[in-house]
Design a protein around this motif. Sequence first.
Motif, PDB file in Angstrom:
ATOM      1  N   LYS A  18     -17.429   8.890  -6.368  1.00 47.00           N
ATOM      2  CA  LYS A  18     -17.976   7.913  -7.312  1.00 47.00           C
ATOM      3  C   LYS A  18     -16.854   6.936  -7.673  1.00 47.00           C
ATOM      4  N   GLU A  19     -16.828   5.821  -7.002  1.00 45.09           N
ATOM      5  CA  GLU A  19     -15.780   4.828  -7.215  1.00 45.09           C
ATOM      6  C   GLU A  19     -16.391   3.459  -7.364  1.00 45.09           C
ATOM      7  N   HIS A  20     -15.613   2.519  -7.824  1.00 44.86           N
ATOM      8  CA  HIS A  20     -16.058   1.132  -7.893  1.00 44.86           C
ATOM      9  C   HIS A  20     -15.058   0.262  -7.147  1.00 44.86           C
ATOM     10  N   LEU A  21     -15.513  -0.895  -6.762  1.00 47.40           N
ATOM     11  CA  LEU A  21     -14.686  -1.826  -6.002  1.00 47.40           C
ATOM     12  C   LEU A  21     -14.072  -2.839  -6.958  1.00 47.40           C
ATOM     13  N   GLY A  22     -12.742  -2.844  -7.054  1.00 45.43           N
ATOM     14  CA  GLY A  22     -12.049  -3.784  -7.930  1.00 45.43           C
ATOM     15  C   GLY A  22     -11.473  -4.966  -7.173  1.00 45.43           C
ATOM     16  N   GLY A  23     -11.526  -4.923  -5.875  1.00 45.83           N
ATOM     17  CA  GLY A  23     -11.003  -5.998  -5.040  1.00 45.83           C
ATOM     18  C   GLY A  23     -11.152  -5.606  -3.582  1.00 45.83           C
ATOM     19  N   PHE A  24     -10.866  -6.561  -2.716  1.00 42.91           N
ATOM     20  CA  PHE A  24     -11.051  -6.319  -1.285  1.00 42.91           C
ATOM     21  C   PHE A  24      -9.990  -7.093  -0.538  1.00 42.91           C
ATOM     22  N   VAL A  25      -9.227  -6.414   0.291  1.00 45.58           N
ATOM     23  CA  VAL A  25      -8.174  -7.049   1.079  1.00 45.58           C
ATOM     24  C   VAL A  25      -8.403  -6.705   2.546  1.00 45.58           C
ATOM     25  N   VAL A  26      -8.390  -7.697   3.413  1.00 46.84           N
ATOM     26  CA  VAL A  26      -8.483  -7.468   4.853  1.00 46.84           C
ATOM     27  C   VAL A  26      -7.131  -7.815   5.459  1.00 46.84           C
ATOM     28  N   VAL A  27      -6.558  -6.851   6.175  1.00 47.83           N
ATOM     29  CA  VAL A  27      -5.273  -7.051   6.824  1.00 47.83           C
ATOM     30  C   VAL A  27      -5.475  -6.777   8.304  1.00 47.83           C
ATOM     31  N   ASP A  28      -5.219  -7.767   9.141  1.00 46.14           N
ATOM     32  CA  ASP A  28      -5.367  -7.629  10.586  1.00 46.14           C
ATOM     33  C   ASP A  28      -4.084  -7.018  11.140  1.00 46.14           C
ATOM     34  N   VAL A  29      -4.160  -5.760  11.559  1.00 35.99           N
ATOM     35  CA  VAL A  29      -2.985  -5.038  12.058  1.00 35.99           C
ATOM     36  C   VAL A  29      -3.306  -4.424  13.418  1.00 35.99           C
ATOM     37  N   PRO A  30      -2.289  -4.123  14.213  1.00 36.92           N
ATOM     38  CA  PRO A  30      -2.530  -3.621  15.566  1.00 36.92           C
ATOM     39  C   PRO A  30      -2.921  -2.149  15.650  1.00 36.92           C
ATOM     40  N   ALA A  46      -1.033   3.054  12.019  1.00 32.44           N
ATOM     41  CA  ALA A  46       0.258   3.176  11.344  1.00 32.44           C
ATOM     42  C   ALA A  46       0.570   1.912  10.538  1.00 32.44           C
ATOM     43  N   ALA A  47       0.286   0.756  11.094  1.00 25.51           N
ATOM     44  CA  ALA A  47       0.519  -0.500  10.381  1.00 25.51           C
ATOM     45  C   ALA A  47      -0.420  -0.620   9.187  1.00 25.51           C
ATOM     46  N   ALA A  48      -1.664  -0.162   9.336  1.00 25.79           N
ATOM     47  CA  ALA A  48      -2.620  -0.193   8.222  1.00 25.79           C
ATOM     48  C   ALA A  48      -2.135   0.690   7.085  1.00 25.79           C
ATOM     49  N   ARG A  49      -1.633   1.883   7.401  1.00 24.43           N
ATOM     50  CA  ARG A  49      -1.099   2.778   6.368  1.00 24.43           C
ATOM     51  C   ARG A  49       0.128   2.160   5.692  1.00 24.43           C
ATOM     52  N   TYR A  50       0.993   1.521   6.466  1.00 26.67           N
ATOM     53  CA  TYR A  50       2.175   0.880   5.900  1.00 26.67           C
ATOM     54  C   TYR A  50       1.779  -0.164   4.857  1.00 26.67           C
ATOM     55  N   TRP A  51       0.846  -1.046   5.225  1.00 24.71           N
ATOM     56  CA  TRP A  51       0.458  -2.111   4.297  1.00 24.71           C
ATOM     57  C   TRP A  51      -0.329  -1.576   3.109  1.00 24.71           C
ATOM     58  N   ALA A  52      -1.133  -0.546   3.301  1.00 17.14           N
ATOM     59  CA  ALA A  52      -1.837   0.065   2.173  1.00 17.14           C
ATOM     60  C   ALA A  52      -0.834   0.661   1.188  1.00 17.14           C
TER      61      ALA A  52
END
Length: 73
Positions: free
Chosen positions: A22-34, A37-43
């Motif tokens: 049960k969560e709500h969305l406070g924002g949305f970020v799209v990061v184009d990564v290869p 591992a890169a997605a985890r780094y930026w998160a």
Amino acid sequence: MCGVEPVDGRPVFTDGPYVETKEHLGGFVVVDVPDDAAARYWAGRLATVLDWPQKVHRFRGPGQARRNGPGEK
């Protein structure tokens, strides 16, 4: 794919996200990564800088085939 939240100024990664939470969305970020591992780094960077938990999801772009990760069908 995963969740990450800041704990004492450092990113802490967990399994998930799960549909039953049960969560709500406070924002949305799209990061184009290869890769994941890169997605985890930026998160992790976003979680510690913003001091807000982050969730990582895969999204397919136009013309991309579905990639199944570990444990996915």
